[in-house]
Design a protein around this motif. Structure first.
Motif, short mmCIF file in Angstrom:
data_model
loop_
_atom_site.label_atom_id
_atom_site.label_comp_id
_atom_site.label_asym_id
_atom_site.label_seq_id
_atom_site.Cartn_x
_atom_site.Cartn_y
_atom_site.Cartn_z
N PHE A 81 11.08 8.74 -3.61
CA PHE A 81 9.75 8.17 -3.45
C PHE A 81 9.74 6.73 -3.92
N VAL A 82 8.72 6.00 -3.46
CA VAL A 82 8.44 4.64 -3.91
C VAL A 82 6.95 4.57 -4.24
N VAL A 83 6.62 3.81 -5.26
CA VAL A 83 5.22 3.56 -5.60
C VAL A 83 4.91 2.13 -5.17
N ILE A 84 3.84 1.99 -4.41
CA ILE A 84 3.44 0.70 -3.85
C ILE A 84 2.22 0.18 -4.62
N HIS A 85 2.30 -1.09 -4.99
CA HIS A 85 1.20 -1.74 -5.71
C HIS A 85 -0.03 -1.84 -4.83
N PRO A 86 -1.21 -2.08 -5.40
CA PRO A 86 -2.42 -2.22 -4.58
C PRO A 86 -2.26 -3.34 -3.54
N LEU A 87 -2.63 -3.05 -2.32
CA LEU A 87 -2.48 -4.00 -1.22
C LEU A 87 -3.81 -4.57 -0.79
N LYS A 88 -3.78 -5.82 -0.37
CA LYS A 88 -4.95 -6.42 0.28
C LYS A 88 -5.04 -5.81 1.68
N PRO A 89 -6.23 -5.79 2.27
CA PRO A 89 -6.33 -5.28 3.64
C PRO A 89 -5.36 -6.04 4.56
N GLY A 90 -4.68 -5.29 5.41
CA GLY A 90 -3.72 -5.90 6.32
C GLY A 90 -2.66 -4.93 6.79
N ARG A 91 -1.67 -5.48 7.49
CA ARG A 91 -0.57 -4.70 8.04
C ARG A 91 0.72 -5.11 7.33
N TYR A 92 1.50 -4.12 6.97
CA TYR A 92 2.73 -4.33 6.22
C TYR A 92 3.86 -3.57 6.91
N PRO A 93 4.75 -4.30 7.62
CA PRO A 93 5.82 -3.62 8.35
C PRO A 93 6.90 -3.09 7.40
N PHE A 94 7.58 -2.02 7.86
CA PHE A 94 8.78 -1.53 7.17
C PHE A 94 9.81 -1.16 8.23
N PHE A 95 11.07 -1.07 7.82
CA PHE A 95 12.14 -0.82 8.79
C PHE A 95 13.29 -0.09 8.11
N ASP A 96 14.22 0.36 8.94
CA ASP A 96 15.45 1.00 8.48
C ASP A 96 16.58 0.04 8.82
N GLU A 97 17.17 -0.57 7.82
CA GLU A 97 18.20 -1.57 8.05
C GLU A 97 19.45 -0.99 8.73
N PHE A 98 19.63 0.32 8.66
CA PHE A 98 20.76 0.96 9.34
C PHE A 98 20.49 1.13 10.84
N HIS A 99 19.25 0.95 11.25
CA HIS A 99 18.87 1.12 12.66
C HIS A 99 17.93 -0.02 13.09
N MET A 100 18.44 -1.23 13.03
CA MET A 100 17.62 -2.41 13.34
C MET A 100 17.22 -2.47 14.81
N ASP A 101 17.90 -1.72 15.67
CA ASP A 101 17.59 -1.73 17.09
C ASP A 101 16.37 -0.87 17.43
N LEU A 102 15.88 -0.10 16.46
CA LEU A 102 14.73 0.78 16.70
C LEU A 102 13.44 0.15 16.19
N PRO A 103 12.29 0.59 16.69
CA PRO A 103 11.01 -0.01 16.28
C PRO A 103 10.73 0.15 14.79
N GLU A 104 10.01 -0.82 14.25
CA GLU A 104 9.57 -0.77 12.86
C GLU A 104 8.40 0.19 12.72
N GLY A 105 8.13 0.57 11.48
CA GLY A 105 6.91 1.28 11.15
C GLY A 105 5.98 0.30 10.47
N GLU A 106 4.78 0.77 10.10
CA GLU A 106 3.88 -0.12 9.39
C GLU A 106 2.90 0.66 8.52
N ILE A 107 2.52 0.00 7.45
CA ILE A 107 1.47 0.49 6.59
C ILE A 107 0.24 -0.36 6.87
N ILE A 108 -0.89 0.29 7.10
CA ILE A 108 -2.13 -0.43 7.33
C ILE A 108 -3.05 -0.14 6.15
#
Length: 110
Positions: A81-108
């Motif tokens: 698990f990871v704990v994420i600090h409080p975020l301002k409203p917005g979009r925050y992309p994430f990815f898998d560096e082992f599979h850079m050819d695949l689409p990213e995910g995002e936290i909204i």
């Protein structure tokens, strides 16, 4: 008296720390060979939260986000698990560096 009091205070402090983290909103993210399930995670803005990351794939995977300053590498079959600090409203992309050819995910954060 101090020999009894100090260990008791340490246990009490550990209980509060664990309880504080246990009360965090928690979201589950499964990564299967570079594919995120779900691909989008909606969270409340300005509130800490936890993401439980599960590697359901056959090889290593990585949950990484540059704007969130988080990186977690998992072997096949591992859950962490990871704990994420409080975020301002917005979009925050994430990815898998082992599979850079695949689409990213995002936290909204809303």
């Amino acid at each position: 008296m101090q020999r009894i009091l100090l260990p008791a205070l340490a246990l009490l402090a550990a209980g509060f720390a664990g309880g504080a983290q246990a009360g965090l909103p928690t979201y589950e993210l499964t990564i299967r060979d570079g594919h995120f399930e779900p691909a989008t995670i909606e969270v409340p803005a300005r509130q800490r939260f936890k993401i439980v990351v599960i590697n359901a794939g056959k090889g290593p995977t990585e949950f990484e986000s540059t704007p969130l300053r988080v990186e977690k590498v998992l072997s096949p079959g591992v859950t962490s698990f990871v704990v994420i600090h409080p975020l301002k409203p917005g979009r925050y992309p994430f990815f898998d560096e082992f599979h850079m050819d695949l689409p990213e995910g995002e936290i909204i954060a809303k």
